[in-house]
Design a protein around this motif. Sequence first.
Motif, PDB file in Angstrom:
ATOM      1  N   UNK A 282       9.794  -0.306  15.992  1.00  0.00           N
ATOM      2  CA  UNK A 282       8.377  -0.007  16.184  1.00  0.00           C
ATOM      3  C   UNK A 282       7.586  -0.390  14.928  1.00  0.00           C
ATOM      4  N   UNK A 283       8.073   0.030  13.782  1.00  0.00           N
ATOM      5  CA  UNK A 283       7.359  -0.231  12.532  1.00  0.00           C
ATOM      6  C   UNK A 283       7.276  -1.721  12.233  1.00  0.00           C
TER       7      UNK A 283
ATOM      8  N   UNK B 257      16.296   4.664   3.275  1.00  0.00           N
ATOM      9  CA  UNK B 257      17.109   5.882   3.323  1.00  0.00           C
ATOM     10  C   UNK B 257      17.864   5.980   4.641  1.00  0.00           C
TER      11      UNK B 257
ATOM     12  N   UNK C 245       1.144   3.862   1.875  1.00  0.00           N
ATOM     13  CA  UNK C 245       1.771   4.259   3.135  1.00  0.00           C
ATOM     14  C   UNK C 245       3.009   3.417   3.424  1.00  0.00           C
TER      15      UNK C 245
ATOM     16  N   UNK D  66      12.720   3.472  15.730  1.00  0.00           N
ATOM     17  CA  UNK D  66      11.522   3.569  14.906  1.00  0.00           C
ATOM     18  C   UNK D  66      11.363   2.335  14.019  1.00  0.00           C
TER      19      UNK D  66
ATOM     20  N   UNK E  41      11.563   5.144   3.516  1.00  0.00           N
ATOM     21  CA  UNK E  41      12.197   5.882   4.609  1.00  0.00           C
ATOM     22  C   UNK E  41      13.213   5.004   5.337  1.00  0.00           C
TER      23      UNK E  41
ATOM     24  N   UNK F 215       5.297  -3.851  15.042  1.00  0.00           N
ATOM     25  CA  UNK F 215       3.827  -3.740  14.994  1.00  0.00           C
ATOM     26  C   UNK F 215       3.266  -4.562  13.840  1.00  0.00           C
ATOM     27  N   UNK F 216       3.985  -4.589  12.722  1.00  0.00           N
ATOM     28  CA  UNK F 216       3.503  -5.396  11.597  1.00  0.00           C
ATOM     29  C   UNK F 216       3.616  -6.890  11.878  1.00  0.00           C
TER      30      UNK F 216
ATOM     31  N   UNK G 141       6.070   4.387   1.295  1.00  0.00           N
ATOM     32  CA  UNK G 141       6.822   5.496   1.891  1.00  0.00           C
ATOM     33  C   UNK G 141       7.581   5.042   3.131  1.00  0.00           C
ATOM     34  N   UNK G 142       6.905   4.262   3.963  1.00  0.00           N
ATOM     35  CA  UNK G 142       7.546   3.813   5.199  1.00  0.00           C
ATOM     36  C   UNK G 142       8.818   3.026   4.891  1.00  0.00           C
TER      37      UNK G 142
ATOM     38  N   UNK H   9       0.846  -1.188   0.000  1.00  0.00           N
ATOM     39  CA  UNK H   9       0.000   0.000   0.000  1.00  0.00           C
ATOM     40  C   UNK H   9       0.881   1.237   0.000  1.00  0.00           C
TER      41      UNK H   9
ATOM     42  N   UNK I 185       0.670  -7.818  13.931  1.00  0.00           N
ATOM     43  CA  UNK I 185      -0.583  -7.842  13.184  1.00  0.00           C
ATOM     44  C   UNK I 185      -0.646  -9.000  12.191  1.00  0.00           C
TER      45      UNK I 185
END
Lengths: 100, 256
Positions: free
Chosen positions: B142-143, B49, B39, B139, B46, B146-147, B42-43, B37, B150
């Motif tokens: 965290x990203x 990068x 979002x 971060x 990021x 959380x995935x 981009x995530x 998706x 889920x």
Amino acid sequence: MSDTNQNIKTTPLWEVFIRPRNGLSHKHCGSIHAADAELAIQAARDVYTRRGEGNSIWVIPSAEIVASDPQDQDELFDPAEDKIYRHPTFYDIPEEVGHM
Amino acid sequence: MADQKLKDALFEYLVRLGDDHLILGQRVSECTGHAPMLEEDLALSNVALDMIGQARVLYAYAGEVEGSGRDEDMLAFMRKEHEYHNLMLVEKANKDFAHVVVRQLFFSVQAELLWEALGVSTDKTLAAIAAKAAKEANYHIRHSGEWVIRLGDGTEESAARLMDALHTMAPYIEEMFDNDEVTDLLVEHGIAVEPSSLRASWREKVSEILNLARVDTAILDAVPVKGARSGKHTESMGHILSELQYMQRTYPGCQW
């Protein structure tokens, strides 16, 4: 397997508000899709703060937003237009007070 | 003589860390335009990068330490496959989204522990690099964490894909916690952190997340595959490098 269209859940849409670094209020900057609140915060951070736009994020499910009906613009906002006594513009502010 | 040995060890250590981040950054950047998706596109971009950014600083410092005129670009693009000493974990393919987030979780939990510990390194440059990198690693945990939760606690399909990804990545865990003469020497001088000292905390943090994902942590106990710090790679490495190095090899010294 789900059999009818009513069983398909779609990923909710959220509206994103960001407060800029030196700002005082959160401004609406767009929307994102996310399954839940934590992922919504992350999506907002990843999509809308890449260039140091802010230091605080609010996300709200778009479905929770109650908006005024554009059709009601006349009755909601016209009456305020000719009531100049509601504006604080008839005072002489001394120079020492500075810009208000 | 001892000074040279220490310098060599520091150079090797920095190159290892640089390679970990460069190759992982390259792998994650392959997701750009292909994420499930917008979002996440981009995530993940990021994240890539962030990884490349850390690789740059590490290589730049490594080049300084080596002192033979190799800069970040030369170290990133102009070495042979066996000269890259990255973990094999970071080479694993982006088979699906589950593979991407599991690989990231495993790596970033280790990276955060590493950066935290390096924050008090006697090498001031390394300590400064660590301070900034720790925030990014936080971060990433965290990203990806959380995935993972889920996916595990999601649908039958997402749980199955998560299990497949965990099976794929588990053999490459142990290698992150191996000590050798390079790390021993640097630890002696308070420059580096002993890799094995991070294992227990890593296990704890990852187990926390796997529990929430309703996954049995026994899956982490796979037979380990090793060899990367001495230049051995999975079969993916050649393919990764051929893409990564293509422009510099074709047009040496090209810039834009």
